[in-house]
Design a protein around this motif. Structure first.
Motif, PDB file in Angstrom:
ATOM      1  N   ASN A 254       0.828  -1.207   0.000  1.00  0.00           N
ATOM      2  CA  ASN A 254       0.000   0.000   0.000  1.00  0.00           C
ATOM      3  C   ASN A 254       0.867   1.264   0.000  1.00  0.00           C
ATOM      4  O   ASN A 254       0.611   2.219   0.734  1.00  0.00           O
ATOM      5  N   ALA A 255       1.915   1.254  -0.817  1.00  0.00           N
ATOM      6  CA  ALA A 255       2.790   2.420  -0.924  1.00  0.00           C
ATOM      7  C   ALA A 255       2.649   2.992  -2.324  1.00  0.00           C
ATOM      8  O   ALA A 255       2.322   2.255  -3.251  1.00  0.00           O
ATOM      9  N   ASP A 256       2.883   4.287  -2.489  1.00  0.00           N
ATOM     10  CA  ASP A 256       2.896   4.853  -3.832  1.00  0.00           C
ATOM     11  C   ASP A 256       4.281   5.420  -4.119  1.00  0.00           C
ATOM     12  O   ASP A 256       4.608   6.532  -3.704  1.00  0.00           O
ATOM     13  N   PRO A 257       5.125   4.640  -4.820  1.00  0.00           N
ATOM     14  CA  PRO A 257       6.506   5.091  -5.060  1.00  0.00           C
ATOM     15  C   PRO A 257       6.583   6.391  -5.863  1.00  0.00           C
ATOM     16  O   PRO A 257       7.562   7.130  -5.731  1.00  0.00           O
ATOM     17  N   HIS A 258       5.530   6.706  -6.658  1.00  0.00           N
ATOM     18  CA  HIS A 258       5.556   7.963  -7.422  1.00  0.00           C
ATOM     19  C   HIS A 258       5.580   9.177  -6.494  1.00  0.00           C
ATOM     20  O   HIS A 258       6.004  10.252  -6.873  1.00  0.00           O
ATOM     21  N   HIS A 259       5.095   8.995  -5.279  1.00  0.00           N
ATOM     22  CA  HIS A 259       5.069  10.104  -4.316  1.00  0.00           C
ATOM     23  C   HIS A 259       6.404  10.281  -3.611  1.00  0.00           C
ATOM     24  O   HIS A 259       6.567  11.192  -2.811  1.00  0.00           O
ATOM     25  N   LEU A 260       7.358   9.384  -3.878  1.00  0.00           N
ATOM     26  CA  LEU A 260       8.627   9.390  -3.130  1.00  0.00           C
ATOM     27  C   LEU A 260       9.826   9.309  -4.062  1.00  0.00           C
ATOM     28  O   LEU A 260      10.882   8.834  -3.657  1.00  0.00           O
ATOM     29  N   GLU A 261       9.653   9.792  -5.296  1.00  0.00           N
ATOM     30  CA  GLU A 261      10.714   9.558  -6.289  1.00  0.00           C
ATOM     31  C   GLU A 261      12.063  10.140  -5.873  1.00  0.00           C
ATOM     32  O   GLU A 261      13.096   9.475  -5.947  1.00  0.00           O
TER      33      GLU A 261
END
Ligand code: UD1
Length: 418
Positions: A254-261
């Motif tokens: 349930n993580a969004d890697p696009h938010h942590l680039e």
């Protein structure tokens, strides 16, 4: 006051699922004031900040169903007061987010200045200036923002500085203003787009979310809606740092890697093995990490809310790394506490130079704010001995049951109630 006892040395391993984002939930909760219909957040986190916002909304007359940690619903059909008093606002700066919605729907609001700070020191001047551009009359008197408007009128708004809360406040005001509002130099944080998406599902007309120009066509009224908030990118980044520093290996769901680039790129540059999928991140950090340099910036830059945690990680990397804090210039309260654990950090204004690979040793330390608390726990995970982290009520504002979540990954961490 509760404290943690952390015994360092265990690599974190396993699987963990990220909670809904605190900084998306808070504005979405404030947005419920914009309608007499029921707004439901299908998932929330059990955090002190969510409790604080519930208390403030209940004070205003909002009926709340459900419980923090599960679904929460908000019914603002009967608002009894338009005052957000100092006692409720001082605990959390995000309380100022009720200003825009109250003004837009009821034409009046009286909101304490957050944190008891003078307007110059922790300013909300940009929120005020933007609302004035829409025709609000605003006075600041005796520590209160007193705002009135017969009707808000859409207008061009230009933010001199990127402000997350300021963009959220004006967005919530503009959705019920007459005509078109164009917000230039808007914040692009994912939490803004999340708020905007809730507003759209309530009937608002918004374009340009996620860009620095947001256009809002005001509507006469909004209706209720159900919304599922985005995962907490700061919780995710904190857990990534905890896994990396211990040389662990885990799958983060349930993580969004696009938010942590920007953040993930730095961890990779340091040598962490990270594979980003659509909704999950796999991390492995067995090898020695190399130092890196960072500078905080508004999204999509390196988040200021992960600066302290990243600094803890740098203490264990090979070579020297630098941390330049560009958003909140005095956000280095964790430095003296990390030094108590043995970190080698030199401060030069808003620049911290961290010499890595210093062996950390347990000591009593004190959390000074939310993200600083997380930084101390990350450092304690590799310190030799039992570190006592005091004042963890700061941590409870923004991380749900952090000790249980890290224990499930193999950390030795215990809450002592006091
Ligand atoms: C939000 C986040 C916080 C994060 C910060 C920056 C929430 C609840 N909090 O805080 O976790 O650290 O964004 O990413 O979402 N400023 C002014 N005048 C104003 C408003 C802000 O000068 O009227 C300055 C601030 O002092 C700061 C900078 O602008 O230097 C950015 O602040 P802002 O983006 O507004 O932070 P918050 O919305 O308070």
């Amino acid at each position: 006051m509760d404290k943690f006892i952390v015994e360092g040395g265990n690599p974190l391993r396993g699987e963990i699922s990220i909670k809904p984002a605190k900084n998306a939930l808070l504005p979405c909760m404030a947005a419920s004031l914009l309608t007499g219909g029921k707004v439901t957040l299908s998932e929330t986190s059990n955090l002190m900040d969510i409790d604080s916002m519930c208390r403030l909304l209940q004070h205003l007359g909002v009926a709340i169903g459900g419980r923090p940690g599960g679904a929460l619903s908000f019914d603002a059909s009967e608002i009894g007061t338009f005052d957000a008093p100092y006692d409720l606002v001082r605990k959390m700066r995000a309380s100022v987010l009720v200003l825009g919605p109250l003004l837009a729907r009821f034409g009046k609001a009286k909101v304490s200045l957050p944190g008891g700070c003078a307007i110059g020191a922790r300013p909300v001047d940009l929120h005020i200036k933007a609302l004035q551009a829409l025709g609000a009359e605003i006075d600041v008197d005796n520590g209160y923002i007193i705002a009135r408007a017969r009707e808000l009128t859409g207008a061009p708004v230009f933010f001199d500085k990127v402000t997350v809360g300021g963009t959220e406040n004006i967005l919530m005001a503009a959705v019920l203003a007459r005509g078109t509002t164009t917000i230039s130099n808007a914040a692009k944080e994912p939490e803004i787009a999340d708020l905007g998406n809730l507003l759209i599902s309530m009937g608002a007309r918004i374009e340009g979310l996620g860009s620095d120009t947001i256009t809002v066509e005001g509507v006469n009224e909004l209706h209720g809606a159900t919304h599922s908030p985005i995962p907490d990118r700061i919780e995710c980044g904190t857990i990534l740092a905890a896994i990396a520093i211990t040389g662990g290996e885990a799958v983060i769901k349930n993580a969004d890697p696009h938010h942590l680039e920007a953040y993930i790129l730095k961890l990779k540059e340091m040598g962490a093995d990270i594979v980003a999928g659509e909704k999950q991140i796999t991390v492995r950090s067995t090898c020695a990490l190399r130092s890196a340099d960072i500078m905080t910036a508004p999204f999509p830059g390196f988040p200021t809310d992960l600066q302290a945690q990243f600094m803890a990680l740098l203490t264990q990397a090979e070579g020297s790394g630098t941390v330049r804090e560009e958003i909140f210039e005095t956000r280095f309260m964790h430095v003296p506490e990390l030094q108590r654990l043995g970190a080698d950090i030199r401060l030069e204004g808003n620049l911290a130079v961290v010499r890595g690979m210093t062996p950390l040793k347990a000591a009593p330390v004190m959390a000074s704010d939310l993200r600083a608390s997380a930084s101390l726990i990350i450092a304690a995970l590799v310190a030799k001995g039992r570190t006592e982290v005091n004042r963890i009520y700061h941590l409870d504002r923004g991380y749900e049951h952090f000790e249980e979540r890290l224990s499930a990954l193999g950390a030795s961490i215990e809450r002592i109630r006091g």
